[in-house]
Structures are given as structure tokens and as C-alpha cells.
Design a protein around this motif. Sequence first.
Motif, PDB file in Angstrom:
ATOM      1  N   UNK A  10      -2.646  13.472   4.195  1.00 21.26           N
ATOM      2  CA  UNK A  10      -1.699  12.739   5.026  1.00 21.26           C
ATOM      3  C   UNK A  10      -2.422  11.575   5.711  1.00 21.26           C
ATOM      4  N   UNK A  11      -1.643  10.530   6.015  1.00 24.10           N
ATOM      5  CA  UNK A  11      -2.134   9.410   6.826  1.00 24.10           C
ATOM      6  C   UNK A  11      -1.545   9.474   8.223  1.00 24.10           C
ATOM      7  N   UNK A  12      -0.244   9.832   8.279  1.00 22.45           N
ATOM      8  CA  UNK A  12       0.469   9.977   9.550  1.00 22.45           C
ATOM      9  C   UNK A  12       1.179  11.327   9.539  1.00 22.45           C
TER      10      UNK A  12
ATOM     11  N   UNK B 209       5.418   8.058   1.177  1.00 22.34           N
ATOM     12  CA  UNK B 209       5.547   9.355   0.518  1.00 22.34           C
ATOM     13  C   UNK B 209       5.613  10.446   1.599  1.00 22.34           C
ATOM     14  N   UNK B 210       6.744  11.141   1.639  1.00 20.72           N
ATOM     15  CA  UNK B 210       7.002  12.103   2.708  1.00 20.72           C
ATOM     16  C   UNK B 210       6.843  13.524   2.187  1.00 20.72           C
ATOM     17  N   UNK B 211       6.062  14.315   2.889  1.00 16.95           N
ATOM     18  CA  UNK B 211       5.947  15.745   2.623  1.00 16.95           C
ATOM     19  C   UNK B 211       6.243  16.484   3.919  1.00 16.95           C
ATOM     20  N   UNK B 212       6.593  17.762   3.822  1.00 14.11           N
ATOM     21  CA  UNK B 212       6.972  18.521   5.013  1.00 14.11           C
ATOM     22  C   UNK B 212       6.233  19.854   5.061  1.00 14.11           C
ATOM     23  N   UNK B 213       5.786  20.187   6.240  1.00 11.35           N
ATOM     24  CA  UNK B 213       5.200  21.487   6.533  1.00 11.35           C
ATOM     25  C   UNK B 213       5.038  21.584   8.034  1.00 11.35           C
TER      26      UNK B 213
ATOM     27  N   UNK C 118       0.821  -1.204   0.000  1.00 10.37           N
ATOM     28  CA  UNK C 118       0.000   0.000   0.000  1.00 10.37           C
ATOM     29  C   UNK C 118       0.852   1.249   0.000  1.00 10.37           C
ATOM     30  N   UNK C 119       0.209   2.389   0.095  1.00  8.33           N
ATOM     31  CA  UNK C 119       0.871   3.689   0.101  1.00  8.33           C
ATOM     32  C   UNK C 119       0.534   4.422   1.397  1.00  8.33           C
ATOM     33  N   UNK C 120       1.552   5.005   2.021  1.00 11.09           N
ATOM     34  CA  UNK C 120       1.352   5.777   3.246  1.00 11.09           C
ATOM     35  C   UNK C 120       1.900   7.180   3.024  1.00 11.09           C
ATOM     36  N   UNK C 121       1.070   8.168   3.279  1.00  4.37           N
ATOM     37  CA  UNK C 121       1.477   9.576   3.143  1.00  4.37           C
ATOM     38  C   UNK C 121       1.831  10.122   4.527  1.00  4.37           C
ATOM     39  N   UNK C 122       3.087  10.557   4.677  1.00  4.66           N
ATOM     40  CA  UNK C 122       3.576  11.088   5.944  1.00  4.66           C
ATOM     41  C   UNK C 122       3.835  12.582   5.787  1.00  4.66           C
ATOM     42  N   UNK C 123       3.300  13.361   6.686  1.00  2.47           N
ATOM     43  CA  UNK C 123       3.540  14.801   6.708  1.00  2.47           C
ATOM     44  C   UNK C 123       4.259  15.128   8.012  1.00  2.47           C
TER      45      UNK C 123
END
Length: 322
Positions: free
Chosen positions: A161-163, A146-150, A114-119
Motif C-alpha cells: 500500500x501507499x496510502x 488501485x483499491x484494496x480492502x482489509x 503513476x500508480x497509487x495503491x490504497x488500502x
Amino acid sequence: MGRKSPSSAQPAEREPGRGQVPPLNALRSFEAVATHGSFAAAAATLNVTHWAVGKQIRLLEQWFGKPLFERRARGVQLTAEGATLLADVSDAFDRLASGAGRLRDRRPVARVAGTVKVNALVSFALSWLLPRLPDFHRRYPDVDVRVSTTSRRLRYVGDAFDIGVRSGPEQGAGLVSRRLMADERLPACSPALLRDHPIGQVEDLRRHTLLHSASTRGAWAQWLREAGVPRLLPERQMEFEHVFLQQAAAVEGLGVALVSLPLVQRDLAAGRLVCPLRATTWRAPDYTLVLNTERESDAAVSALRDWMLEAAAQEQGQLAPG
């Protein structure tokens, strides 16, 4: 022949070495106090009370029949016997953790995809999450992270985001917060910086450049108040836009940064940074996992969440600012 009375019975032989091991809970408390230099900091790390840590240390000192710490006005200092014990205890815990890790790695891992979006906060993503992600990928090769930052509050991010990882909990519809690990902060600098101007006490910071970041501008003032020198004026001050730039500047010898210990543990272990002042540790808000409740039960999300909690729990007992 009649049975021997209990008083005349010979004690059963013990396996060599058995029964000569100190209480393990007391040893864990001893290592935490020795690492952090105070009962209060050790209690915070172990999630117990200051009183409970003190009780364990007294129990251990009674078991050995000698003091292991010198009690001082600010924190504690290992005695010679305590320093000898710390080396043995740390080595034993390291070998135990290594053996447990080898055994755990042999367990079959369920195939999760699966895919997990982390912010996450930028500094946390760069300094903590990304260096450890290869381990997660080895365990879960079919999970795409998939990591994003803010630094925005996650309730304004929507379902992107998921986490999330933030400093302190966040409240809001569809969000649930869970403590990840403590954020303890200490001054840190390059070892080379101390050759010309050693730092043995807080007042020695007057001869150094203090490094700041825009997002933690008030951190030094808070730490200096708790250290008892609120009006200390350094030789110079420098400010950077991001925490990770502040940390990089400290590694390069530009000055002394007030660092988050979990984020610089690799630099400390490699000797790129040292913490010359251990007596005063400022406890910032805990790093917190903020979960999207609509995705919390997803297998891939659960796998990453549990892996992050496991990694954080292992490292909290290993933080070494010295």
C-alpha cells in the motif's frame, strides 16, 4: 481655505451593504452549532475549543441584538430568528463554495502520472472513496488508483500500500499517520420507518430494531451510555458482517443503525436516511490517512493524499444529520 479638523470632516461614503456583514468566523461557528445541535460537537468539527465557539456565538448574538439559540440541558435549539439566519447563512456559504470551486477548476493542473495503491476499510472504500474517485480521475487522468480492502493493521500489510485509511492513527516503522476527518455517529433510519413509530427521544428506540455490524458490536452500547439510557432494550436486534450491510439494511427500513456521518452523507442528502436524534453525537476515533513513508514524496501519491484531505475538509463543514 484651511483644512477641516478631523471632528468636522464628513465620514467617507461606503459602498451599499458594506459594513453590515456580521463577523465571518462567528457565522461559521453559528452554522456548525446549528448543524450539530451543540457547542461541543461544533467545536470538535471546527478543531477549536468549546469556549471559542461560545465566544463567537455570543459575539454574533450581540451583533444582532437578539438570541439565536435556546440553551437546553442537552444541546441547543435554534430560535425562530436563528432558523431564519441559518437558511441565509447556509445559502451564502454554498454559493461561496460553488464560486470558489469553479475558479479552482480553471487552474492548470500539472500532468501527474503513476500508480497509487490504497488500502482502506471496506465500509470507507465503498461508501466514501469509490463514489468520489471520478472527481480525482477528472483532475488526474493519468493516475491509476488501485483499491484494496482489509481491516488488518498496515504494519502487517508490508509494502502492498501507499496510502491506508484506518480508524485512528497507526504507529510503526515506515508509517506516518495524518488525520483525515472526524467520525461522528448518530442513529439513522429510513424515513418510512418513522411513520408508524416516530422517534422523538432516545427512549423511543425501545419500539425499534437496532442494527449492528460485527466490527462495531459495542457501538450502540457506548452511544446509549452517553445518551443516558444504558439499559435500554430494543424490540429486536439484527447483526450484519460488515458496516456497509448495516447501512444498506437501514436504507431498506429494517431498523435503526448507528451510522458514521461521513459514510452516509449521500444517503442523508438524497433522503434515503434521516437522523431523528441529533442531541447525542458519539465521536469515534478519527478517520486517519496512514502513509508509507517510502512512497510519500511520489507525485501521484501526493496528489491523491492532498485530494482526499481537501475533499474531507470541504465535507466536514457540510455534514447535515437533520
